[in-house]
Design a protein around this motif. Structure first.
Motif, mmCIF file in Angstrom:
data_model
loop_
_atom_site.group_PDB
_atom_site.id
_atom_site.type_symbol
_atom_site.label_atom_id
_atom_site.label_comp_id
_atom_site.label_asym_id
_atom_site.label_seq_id
_atom_site.Cartn_x
_atom_site.Cartn_y
_atom_site.Cartn_z
ATOM 1 N N TYR A 40 14.470 33.788 11.973
ATOM 2 C CA TYR A 40 13.943 32.427 12.047
ATOM 3 C C TYR A 40 13.233 32.233 13.374
ATOM 4 O O TYR A 40 13.698 32.707 14.415
ATOM 5 N N SER A 41 12.095 31.537 13.325
ATOM 6 C CA SER A 41 11.353 31.198 14.533
ATOM 7 C C SER A 41 11.398 29.692 14.740
ATOM 8 O O SER A 41 10.747 28.946 13.997
ATOM 9 N N PRO A 42 12.153 29.201 15.732
ATOM 10 C CA PRO A 42 12.142 27.760 16.012
ATOM 11 C C PRO A 42 10.758 27.287 16.458
ATOM 12 O O PRO A 42 10.403 26.125 16.280
ATOM 13 N N PHE A 43 9.992 28.196 17.025
ATOM 14 C CA PHE A 43 8.660 27.875 17.523
ATOM 15 C C PHE A 43 7.687 27.633 16.362
ATOM 16 O O PHE A 43 6.980 26.625 16.308
ATOM 17 N N LEU A 44 7.659 28.552 15.389
ATOM 18 C CA LEU A 44 6.771 28.412 14.227
ATOM 19 C C LEU A 44 7.427 27.630 13.100
ATOM 20 O O LEU A 44 6.729 27.208 12.166
ATOM 21 N N ARG A 45 8.739 27.481 13.145
ATOM 22 C CA ARG A 45 9.536 26.872 12.070
ATOM 23 C C ARG A 45 9.312 27.630 10.752
ATOM 24 O O ARG A 45 9.130 27.039 9.689
ATOM 25 N N LEU A 46 9.304 28.936 10.887
ATOM 26 C CA LEU A 46 9.171 29.833 9.741
ATOM 27 C C LEU A 46 10.432 30.681 9.618
ATOM 28 O O LEU A 46 11.034 31.066 10.619
ATOM 29 N N MET A 47 10.801 30.992 8.370
ATOM 30 C CA MET A 47 11.944 31.852 8.088
ATOM 31 C C MET A 47 11.435 33.146 7.470
ATOM 32 O O MET A 47 10.472 33.141 6.702
ATOM 33 N N ALA A 48 12.065 34.263 7.815
ATOM 34 C CA ALA A 48 11.690 35.562 7.258
ATOM 35 C C ALA A 48 12.898 36.188 6.579
ATOM 36 O O ALA A 48 14.020 36.121 7.092
ATOM 37 N N ILE A 49 12.663 36.800 5.421
ATOM 38 C CA ILE A 49 13.713 37.491 4.671
ATOM 39 C C ILE A 49 13.238 38.912 4.396
ATOM 40 O O ILE A 49 12.115 39.130 3.935
ATOM 41 N N GLY A 50 14.090 39.888 4.709
ATOM 42 C CA GLY A 50 13.805 41.287 4.392
ATOM 43 C C GLY A 50 14.701 41.764 3.270
ATOM 44 O O GLY A 50 15.798 41.230 3.059
ATOM 45 N N THR A 51 14.250 42.777 2.532
ATOM 46 C CA THR A 51 15.009 43.263 1.377
ATOM 47 C C THR A 51 15.292 44.759 1.496
ATOM 48 O O THR A 51 14.742 45.453 2.347
ATOM 49 N N ARG A 52 16.125 45.238 0.598
ATOM 50 C CA ARG A 52 16.474 46.663 0.597
ATOM 51 C C ARG A 52 15.305 47.541 0.175
ATOM 52 O O ARG A 52 15.294 48.739 0.455
ATOM 53 N N SER A 53 14.336 46.973 -0.513
ATOM 54 C CA SER A 53 13.174 47.753 -0.958
ATOM 55 C C SER A 53 12.049 47.755 0.069
ATOM 56 O O SER A 53 10.965 48.274 -0.198
ATOM 57 N N GLY A 54 12.281 47.156 1.241
ATOM 58 C CA GLY A 54 11.278 47.192 2.293
ATOM 59 C C GLY A 54 10.312 46.030 2.290
ATOM 60 O O GLY A 54 9.343 46.029 3.051
ATOM 61 N N ALA A 55 10.556 45.016 1.460
ATOM 62 C CA ALA A 55 9.675 43.836 1.446
ATOM 63 C C ALA A 55 10.085 42.884 2.557
ATOM 64 O O ALA A 55 11.257 42.810 2.939
ATOM 65 N N ILE A 56 9.112 42.139 3.064
ATOM 66 C CA ILE A 56 9.387 41.089 4.036
ATOM 67 C C ILE A 56 8.614 39.856 3.613
ATOM 68 O O ILE A 56 7.421 39.930 3.304
ATOM 69 N N LYS A 57 9.309 38.714 3.549
ATOM 70 C CA LYS A 57 8.706 37.476 3.051
ATOM 71 C C LYS A 57 8.926 36.364 4.058
ATOM 72 O O LYS A 57 10.050 36.194 4.549
#
Length: 958
Positions: A40-57
């Motif tokens: 999580y970025s408090p600066f951008l207020r964006l959340m990131a999720i990574g997965t076991r298959s190598g995806a990042i969202k």
């Protein structure tokens, strides 16, 4: 010159096809499959999720989405945003680091991988020497600190990932500056946590696995303080002012440590085991949040008593006398707290807790009394109960839309009303041109209504059919009720519940009429429920009717499951869709096809035994038709007995080969010598082997035996007002197609509106068509005099479609798995056909009529067939001439469940499951395209004497 043109090549048509058709995979709806990391970025207020298959969202405000994929397809272990930058770093399980940036490209921005790096030790060193366990991006935005299993801390430069060897913090250097009587060589093995001092960027807190914690001075390369914990360390957290920090441990305890200005040996201020005195699970992460009223929020993961609650996935929130242990339905991957990130703010004042569990995202409102959950606008847990079927409805009328939302809002009264707290970026995508619904049927007997108009798939309303039936679970049970003195104070949160009270409740078919508000759903145990929308709660009796599809034929015995037992007397239903009649098929087999005609007030249903027609206005069964072949004993065994058919299938295959071999010998009449016969047999074996190897990519269309199993399985049902008896009078009709390639047509007599309740609906079989190749019939369609598909029921009455042409002759299109065939009506003589399997080597799995509009002009659109094959290809075929227009690879042919789950929309889009919890959305049209478009503004900040200018970034992420 026409003789020299390539057959079928028309330059004008080719240009038009480019204006009509274009394939794009646009957005993924739902919850990421197998999540493994959270950032999580408090600066951008964006959340990131990574997965076991190598995806990042990446996710921000609703509609703000980015996606990236590591080439390695390895598990994402950690995600860290670079402070005050539009950059983040990911750590994979192969020990590689990856730097990602949101960068502008061609007038839009995208999530792009900038650099990758693998930390390497000196030659001959073990892998543990450089195995990264902890990552901290420094607030200077210039370096990363990497803790390793060996206890060494490496410093790498950003963005080049160059190792700054002269700044490495070795375990030996730490040991030299810690008194010998307090630690030994093994005390500095494995860096468990790294934390930068919140007020002094020249100091970093290092936590080692065995309990030693040191405060390291980066400028002078020395230990200023050391802290000795008696238990294995799990994590560290600084308090906002930097005067104290918290350590949490493997034994379920946490300790508060003071950081004094002098070099005295600090003693812990507090050491607490929240759920002791018995052995407890580890506390793996902890937050200490300050507030204006003086009472801190202490939030920690784990710590439950091992013996009684060791299997719980919990996060506890303690605020003064309030304490709640939130009990999640699946394993907690990670969590973070949203609090005031202003550097000048004196207190944290937390507002929300965001928890990434293995199967869902849960957000808790910490500002509202009772700490209620927040309804997420995206990342919906589609698979809270396994999805069993889908149904898409385009262009929902506003009145029906508002009534569905109203019914859903009454279900959400227990949710918090706080705005969605992860609100970074701005969605600049145009408003959806229409309101679309995606309905999903689930294993637990529920139907969920999703807003599928835009990028965010948002839950509007949930319908449950369970109340109609008697099951082991009481629907009034409340899992959250707790006694006042219960300890630990557990509270169940989340919607993920993969366990069904009874597998017979599963929804198999759904049909919604958007004009009348009638909904019909059918299930695994032969139940067909007809419902209507009611804006208020109501209590009424659900009428019952039975449809005996075997019609008392002798020699048949159902070996499958029993029908569901129904409740006697009135049943109370919530506002929304409420069932008023239940049709129970006998035998209670899975309902395989369903059709609703709301203008005629009729519903048709089919199973593996036959089909029937029900008048839901008079609540009367019109007729049933048994389609069971004498050899269809397998159809009577039910879905749980299908495994028995494997031996039978193999036996039949060998019998066919043997019969073919014998017949080939007979044709030769025994003439010729033994060597000729032997050569012929060898040639036959080789041909048979080749045919086996080619399947399913290529096979001939050949007549199937009527003895093949499941020939009576009803695959499709279709209502049409067309010419069935003669060319002068049209009448309502019902068409049914079976697995054995048979099409039945029934002439219906529906009384006029003024006598509708007085006279019964009558039906009479008018036609029966047997396709020579006996392939399963997957679609039936009637084209009017202008070769246009007949409109939906009530579509003309609502002025949303032209009246069908009843002057010219109608045509019948029958789509089997292997070919498309057009017949004239009413004579039913063959007019045109396209042999798909013979030409393309594939079979039809899904087919629908889609309207494609030109992207160049609003004046032109056409209806075509969108076809999904068993190879995962999508083909667009023109109507009525059945010419292949274009072919797109869409789904991997090995992804059988993805192909089976695919659903097309009326305007050339589609959805299919790429995992149990995610729909991939795709578009075949140039005009109808739903994809994310957003801007992320980087605010102006001043932090650690680094000033950053404001810049806008626009995203057209795919």
């Amino acid at each position: 010159m026409r003789r020299f043109l390539r057959p079928g090549h028309d330059p004008v048509r080719e240009r038009l096809k480019r204006d009509l058709f274009q394939f794009n995979k646009t957005v993924e709806h739902g919850f990421p499959h197998q999540p493994s990391a959270l950032g999580y970025s408090p600066f951008l207020r964006l959340m990131a999720i990574g997965t076991r298959s190598g995806a990042i969202k990446l996710y921000g405000a609703p509609g703000v989405e980015f996606m990236g994929l590591h080439e390695e397809n390895n598990t994402v272990m950690q995600i860290h945003f670079i402070p005050d930058q539009c950059q983040l770093v990911t750590l994979l399980d192969d020990n590689s680091l990856h730097l990602w940036s949101l960068k502008q490209h061609s007038g839009a921005s995208e999530l792009r991988e900038e650099h990758r790096f693998t930390l390497k030790g000196p030659p001959g060193s073990p892998p543990s020497a450089t195995q990264i366990t902890a990552v901290v991006p420094h607030s200077s935005r210039e370096v990363l600190y990497l803790g390793t299993e060996s206890g060494n801390i490496f410093v790498v430069e950003l963005p080049s990932f160059r190792v700054l060897e002269d700044r490495t913090i070795t375990s030996e250097a730490v040991l030299q500056r810690v008194p010998e009587d307090n630690c030994n060589r093994r005390s500095c093995e494995l860096v468990e946590a790294l934390r930068e001092h919140p007020k002094n960027p020249d100091q970093i807190l290092i936590g080692y696995s065995r309990g030693l914690i040191v405060l390291w001075d980066l400028q002078n390369n020395k230990v200023t303080h050391h802290f000795l914990g008696s238990q294995q360390l799990e994590n560290l957290y600084w308090q906002r002012d930097g005067s104290k920090f918290i350590s949490c441990h493997y034994d379920g305890s946490y300790t508060q440590w003071p950081v004094s200005s002098d070099n005295r040996q600090p003693e812990p201020l507090e050491n607490l085991v929240p759920y002791g005195p018995f052995p407890c699970k580890a506390i793996s992460k902890i937050y200490w949040q300050t507030t204006k009223n003086g009472l801190p929020y202490i939030i920690f993961q784990g710590g439950m008593p091992r013996a009684s609650y060791g299997d719980r996935h919990s996060i506890s929130v303690v605020h003064g006398s309030q304490q709640t242990a939130f009990d999640f339905t699946s394993r907690v991957i990670d969590f973070f707290i949203i609090f005031s990130s202003e550097p000048t703010a004196e207190f944290d004042d937390p507002s929300a807790m965001v928890v990434l569990a293995e199967e869902e995202l849960v957000v808790i409102d910490l500002k509202t009394a009772g700490w209620p959950a927040v309804h997420p606008p995206y990342l919906a847990s589609l698979h809270c109960s396994a999805i069993t079927c889908s149904h898409h409805v385009s262009n929902i009328p506003l009145k029906l839309w508002e009534r569905i939302i109203s019914a859903g809002s009454k279900q959400n009264i227990h949710y918090s009303h706080m705005p969605w707290p992860i609100d970074g970026g701005t969605n600049i995508a145009p408003d959806p041109p229409q309101r679309d619904l995606l309905l999903t049927g689930h294993e637990d007997g529920t139907v969920r209504f999703w807003d599928a108009s835009g990028v965010c798939l948002h839950l509007l309303y949930k319908l449950s059919t369970v109340r109609v039936f008697l099951t082991d679970a009481d629907p009034n049970d409340n899992m959250n009720t707790l006694g006042e003195d219960e300890w630990p104070p557990l509270r169940k949160v989340g919607t993920f519940d993969p366990y069904s009270d009874d597998p017979r409740l599963g929804i198999q078919k759904i049909y919604l009429c958007k004009y009348s508000g009638y909904l019909t759903v059918a299930g695994t145990a032969g139940q067909v429920l007809v419902m209507e929308l009611n804006d208020e709660d109501a209590e009424h009796v659900v009428d019952h009717a039975e449809a005996d599809l075997l019609q008392d034929q002798e020699g048949y015995r159902w070996k499958g499951h029993e029908k569901l037992k129904t409740r006697d007397g009135p049943v109370r239903f919530e506002a929304g869709f409420q069932p008023f009649v239940l049709v129970q098929c006998q035998p209670p087999a899975v309902v395989t096809s369903l059709a609703l005609h709301s203008e005629w007030k009729l519903v048709a249903f089919g199973t593996s035994h036959g089909f029937g027609l029900f008048d839901h206005q008079q609540k009367r069964l019109v007729f049933v038709k048994c389609t069971l072949h004498p050899s269809d004993q397998l159809a009577l065994e039910g879905p749980l007995s299908r495994v028995k058919s494997l031996k039978k299938s193999l036996r039949q295959s060998f019998r066919r080969i043997r019969r073919s071999r014998v017949s080939s010998r007979k044709r030769r009449g025994g003439s010729g010598n033994a060597s000729e016969v032997q050569e012929a047999n060898a040639k036959f074996d080789q041909d048979a082997l080749q045919e086996m190897e080619l399947a399913p990519v290529q096979r001939k269309i050949e007549a199937r035996s009527a003895e093949d199993s499941f020939t009576g399985f009803v695959r499709t049902l279709y209502f049409a007002d067309t010419f069935l008896r003669d060319s002068s009078r049209h009448c309502p009709s019902l068409w049914a197609g079976t697995n054995g390639g048979t099409v039945y047509a029934f002439c219906l007599r529906v009384p006029p509106a003024e006598r509708r309740m007085d006279e019964p609906v009558r039906a009479e079989q008018a036609k029966e068509i047997q396709l020579m190749h006996r392939a399963p019939v997957v679609g039936i369609l009637v084209l009017d005099g202008h070769s246009t598909p007949l409109p939906e029921p009530l579509e003309v009455a609502h002025d949303l479609s032209k009246s069908p042409d009843m002057q010219g002759s109608h045509q019948l299109l029958v789509v089997s798995e292997e070919q498309f065939k057009v017949f004239t009506l009413p004579k039913v003589s063959s007019k045109l056909k396209l042999k798909l399997t013979a030409l393309e080597g594939c079979r039809v799995r899904k087919v629908t009529v889609a309207n494609f509009g030109s992207c160049k002009t609003d004046d032109y659109s056409e209806n075509d067939l969108a076809v999904l094959t068993n190879l995962g290809d999508i083909q667009i075929i023109s109507l009525p001439f059945l010419k292949l227009q274009i072919r797109y690879p869409c789904i991997r042919k090995e992804d059988v469940s993805g192909i089976a789950s695919c659903v097309f929309t009326k305007y050339g889009q589609g959805f299919y499951l790429i995992s149990p919890s995610e729909f991939e959305r795709f578009s075949l049209s140039t005009k109808w395209l739903v994809e994310p478009r957003c801007i992320v503004d980087m605010p102006e900040v001043t932090s650690n004497n680094h000033v950053h200018n404001k810049s806008g970034m626009e995203n057209a992420a795919r």
